[in-house]
Design an enzyme around this catalytic site. Structure first.
Site, PDB file in Angstrom:
ATOM      1  N   GLU A 154      -5.037  -4.703  10.788  1.00 45.65           N
ATOM      2  CA  GLU A 154      -3.989  -3.706  10.964  1.00 45.65           C
ATOM      3  C   GLU A 154      -4.223  -2.948  12.269  1.00 45.65           C
ATOM      4  O   GLU A 154      -5.026  -1.995  12.295  1.00 45.65           O
ATOM      5  CB  GLU A 154      -4.006  -2.703   9.808  1.00 45.65           C
ATOM      6  CG  GLU A 154      -3.770  -3.325   8.451  1.00 45.65           C
ATOM      7  CD  GLU A 154      -3.181  -2.325   7.461  1.00 45.65           C
ATOM      8  OE1 GLU A 154      -2.170  -2.655   6.852  1.00 45.65           O
ATOM      9  OE2 GLU A 154      -3.724  -1.204   7.335  1.00 45.65           O
ATOM     10  N   SER A 200       3.771  -2.243  10.285  1.00 48.87           N
ATOM     11  CA  SER A 200       5.215  -2.364  10.504  1.00 48.87           C
ATOM     12  C   SER A 200       5.789  -3.713  10.091  1.00 48.87           C
ATOM     13  O   SER A 200       6.705  -4.235  10.730  1.00 48.87           O
ATOM     14  CB  SER A 200       5.571  -2.056  11.969  1.00 48.87           C
ATOM     15  OG  SER A 200       5.268  -0.699  12.271  1.00 48.87           O
ATOM     16  N   GLY A 238       3.036  -1.162   4.255  1.00 50.73           N
ATOM     17  CA  GLY A 238       3.074   0.258   3.913  1.00 50.73           C
ATOM     18  C   GLY A 238       4.493   0.681   3.567  1.00 50.73           C
ATOM     19  O   GLY A 238       4.974   0.483   2.451  1.00 50.73           O
ATOM     20  N   GLY A 239       5.190   1.251   4.539  1.00 50.24           N
ATOM     21  CA  GLY A 239       6.505   1.853   4.304  1.00 50.24           C
ATOM     22  C   GLY A 239       7.484   0.940   3.572  1.00 50.24           C
ATOM     23  O   GLY A 239       8.200   1.384   2.661  1.00 50.24           O
ATOM     24  N   HIS A 249      -9.334   1.394   5.250  1.00 52.79           N
ATOM     25  CA  HIS A 249      -8.050   1.575   5.925  1.00 52.79           C
ATOM     26  C   HIS A 249      -8.229   2.526   7.114  1.00 52.79           C
ATOM     27  O   HIS A 249      -9.008   3.481   7.038  1.00 52.79           O
ATOM     28  CB  HIS A 249      -7.010   2.135   4.948  1.00 52.79           C
ATOM     29  CG  HIS A 249      -5.628   2.035   5.489  1.00 52.79           C
ATOM     30  ND1 HIS A 249      -5.146   2.922   6.423  1.00 52.79           N
ATOM     31  CD2 HIS A 249      -4.637   1.135   5.274  1.00 52.79           C
ATOM     32  CE1 HIS A 249      -3.903   2.573   6.750  1.00 52.79           C
ATOM     33  NE2 HIS A 249      -3.582   1.488   6.063  1.00 52.79           N
ATOM     34  N   GLU A 300      -6.517   4.851   8.181  1.00 52.46           N
ATOM     35  CA  GLU A 300      -6.247   6.270   7.888  1.00 52.46           C
ATOM     36  C   GLU A 300      -7.480   6.934   7.271  1.00 52.46           C
ATOM     37  O   GLU A 300      -7.750   8.108   7.511  1.00 52.46           O
ATOM     38  CB  GLU A 300      -5.007   6.388   6.980  1.00 52.46           C
ATOM     39  CG  GLU A 300      -3.734   6.094   7.771  1.00 52.46           C
ATOM     40  CD  GLU A 300      -2.597   5.484   6.976  1.00 52.46           C
ATOM     41  OE1 GLU A 300      -2.629   5.517   5.735  1.00 52.46           O
ATOM     42  OE2 GLU A 300      -1.672   4.952   7.622  1.00 52.46           O
ATOM     43  N   ASN A 333       0.873  -1.176   0.000  1.00 54.69           N
ATOM     44  CA  ASN A 333       0.000   0.000   0.000  1.00 54.69           C
ATOM     45  C   ASN A 333       0.911   1.227   0.000  1.00 54.69           C
ATOM     46  O   ASN A 333       1.524   1.541   1.016  1.00 54.69           O
ATOM     47  CB  ASN A 333      -0.895  -0.032   1.250  1.00 54.69           C
ATOM     48  CG  ASN A 333      -1.702   1.236   1.425  1.00 54.69           C
ATOM     49  OD1 ASN A 333      -1.759   2.073   0.512  1.00 54.69           O
ATOM     50  ND2 ASN A 333      -2.335   1.391   2.573  1.00 54.69           N
ATOM     51  N   TRP A 334       0.974   1.879  -1.142  1.00 56.83           N
ATOM     52  CA  TRP A 334       1.897   3.016  -1.260  1.00 56.83           C
ATOM     53  C   TRP A 334       1.362   4.282  -0.604  1.00 56.83           C
ATOM     54  O   TRP A 334       2.066   5.279  -0.519  1.00 56.83           O
ATOM     55  CB  TRP A 334       2.216   3.274  -2.754  1.00 56.83           C
ATOM     56  CG  TRP A 334       3.189   2.297  -3.337  1.00 56.83           C
ATOM     57  CD1 TRP A 334       3.709   1.187  -2.736  1.00 56.83           C
ATOM     58  CD2 TRP A 334       3.776   2.349  -4.650  1.00 56.83           C
ATOM     59  NE1 TRP A 334       4.578   0.544  -3.582  1.00 56.83           N
ATOM     60  CE2 TRP A 334       4.643   1.235  -4.772  1.00 56.83           C
ATOM     61  CE3 TRP A 334       3.649   3.214  -5.732  1.00 56.83           C
ATOM     62  CZ2 TRP A 334       5.381   0.976  -5.929  1.00 56.83           C
ATOM     63  CZ3 TRP A 334       4.387   2.957  -6.894  1.00 56.83           C
ATOM     64  CH2 TRP A 334       5.243   1.856  -6.985  1.00 56.83           C
ATOM     65  N   LYS A 335       0.107   4.251  -0.187  1.00 57.67           N
ATOM     66  CA  LYS A 335      -0.509   5.430   0.455  1.00 57.67           C
ATOM     67  C   LYS A 335      -0.298   6.671  -0.431  1.00 57.67           C
ATOM     68  O   LYS A 335      -0.295   6.544  -1.656  1.00 57.67           O
ATOM     69  CB  LYS A 335       0.045   5.598   1.871  1.00 57.67           C
ATOM     70  CG  LYS A 335      -0.062   4.306   2.687  1.00 57.67           C
ATOM     71  CD  LYS A 335       0.176   4.473   4.154  1.00 57.67           C
ATOM     72  CE  LYS A 335       0.015   3.140   4.858  1.00 57.67           C
ATOM     73  NZ  LYS A 335       0.091   3.216   6.304  1.00 57.67           N
ATOM     74  N   GLY A 347       3.164   2.153  10.873  1.00 60.94           N
ATOM     75  CA  GLY A 347       4.203   3.172  10.732  1.00 60.94           C
ATOM     76  C   GLY A 347       4.981   3.458  12.008  1.00 60.94           C
ATOM     77  O   GLY A 347       5.704   4.446  12.083  1.00 60.94           O
TER      78      GLY A 347
HETATM   79  P1  13P Z   1       3.355   0.307   7.610  1.00 64.82           P
HETATM   80  O1  13P Z   1       3.817  -0.987   6.990  1.00 64.82           O
HETATM   81  O2  13P Z   1       4.093   1.514   7.111  1.00 64.82           O
HETATM   82  O3  13P Z   1       3.297   0.209   9.109  1.00 64.82           O
HETATM   83  O4  13P Z   1       1.832   0.542   7.122  1.00 64.82           O
HETATM   84  C1  13P Z   1       0.925  -0.491   7.231  1.00 64.82           C
HETATM   85  C2  13P Z   1      -0.301  -0.119   6.511  1.00 64.82           C
HETATM   86  O5  13P Z   1      -1.036   0.768   6.923  1.00 64.82           O
HETATM   87  C3  13P Z   1      -0.608  -0.826   5.249  1.00 64.82           C
HETATM   88  O6  13P Z   1      -1.888  -0.555   4.819  1.00 64.82           O
END
Ligand code: 13P
Length: 252
Positions: free
Chosen positions: A164, A209, A230-231, A93, A95, A10-12, A170
């Site tokens: 999640e 993470s 994510g990251g 998600h 967020e 997920n590149w956000k 993150g």
């Molecule tokens: P991180 O891997 O950066 O913690 O993010 C997880 C995430 O929200 C994937 O959707």
């Protein structure tokens, strides 16, 4: 037959055309791991270009509107994602639940719109730190599933759930193996309650993470069917290390 492990990036809100090289590199290497299903969800602006740049991996949206079209400035519909070449979309998600005030009802409508547009769905759930500290994590996630799982006929066949924990996103913090195992078991029970026997085959991904150095441990937990990353999905090198970890578990 057990489903392949599913590793999704997920590149956000990250990525301009310069990132297409990462998508290409991920795609080329993913071809070497046929026992792992790989997808990336770039920002909507890159969807078309990523679709054109890759051959074996899936491409998805990060969210969709519940309606197919209309006066919803700034939004993107599931039909549009499909038209741009998406195979799946993420919905719910944390967020979006937090910053865009999305409720379970919204998330359910989005998931149903995505399924009717022909997309697979990754539905996200997860508790906050305060909810976990209060001992409510499983109840919170169960309520999210009850409220947001799509009711469409055959939904379970095109659905993945991503657990999640909000406090793990993150932050570099991850729940204990025992806590992930307990939560995934509880999610499985909810999915079977909602979908009957079809709920037994829905993949449940862990997200929060996930990195190369913890992926093997997390992916080996019973009922962890993959990871939403994510990251660590933003470079081919770090993402492929996680794909590789999934492949080596499958090789046992
Ligand atoms: P991180 O891997 O950066 O913690 O993010 C997880 C995430 O929200 C994937 O959707």
């Amino acid at each position: 037959m057990a489903a392949l492990p599913y590793i999704v990036g997920n590149w956000k809100m990250n990525g301009t055309r310069a990132m297409l090289n990462e998508a290409r590199a991920i795609d080329r290497s993913a071809a070497r791991f046929p026992k792992v299903q790989v997808g990336i969800a770039p920002p909507a602006t890159l969807l078309y270009r990523v679709r054109d740049a890759v051959e074996v991996i899936g491409v998805g949206g990060q969210d969709c509107h519940a309606r197919d079209n209309g006066a919803f400035t700034g939004d993107v519909s599931a039909v549009m994602l499909k038209d741009a070449g998406a195979d799946f979309t993420i919905v719910g998600h944390s967020e979006r639940r937090e910053y865009n005030r999305e409720t379970d009802e919204h998330v359910k409508a989005k998931a149903e719109a995505a399924l009717s547009a022909g997309l697979a769905v990754i539905l996200c759930v997860g508790e906050t730190e305060a909810q976990r500290d209060a001992g409510d994590a499983e109840a919170v996630v169960a309520a999210q599933l009850q409220g947001s799982c799509p009711g469409t006929d055959g939904a379970a066949d095109k659905l993945s759930v991503a657990y999640e924990p909000v406090w793990a996103i993150g932050t570099g913090r991850v729940p204990s193996v025992a806590d992930v195992a307990a939560m995934h078991k509880s999610i499985r029970a909810q999915l079977v309650a909602i979908y009957g026997s079809a709920g037994a085959d829905v993949r449940i991904l862990y997200g929060g993470s996930v990195k190369a150095d913890n992926a093997s441990e997390l992916l080996a937990i019973p009922d962890v069917g993959g990871a939403l990353v994510g990251g660590a999905s933003l470079t081919a090198e770090s993402f492929l290390a996680i794909v590789g970890a999934a492949a080596s578990l499958g090789a046992d």
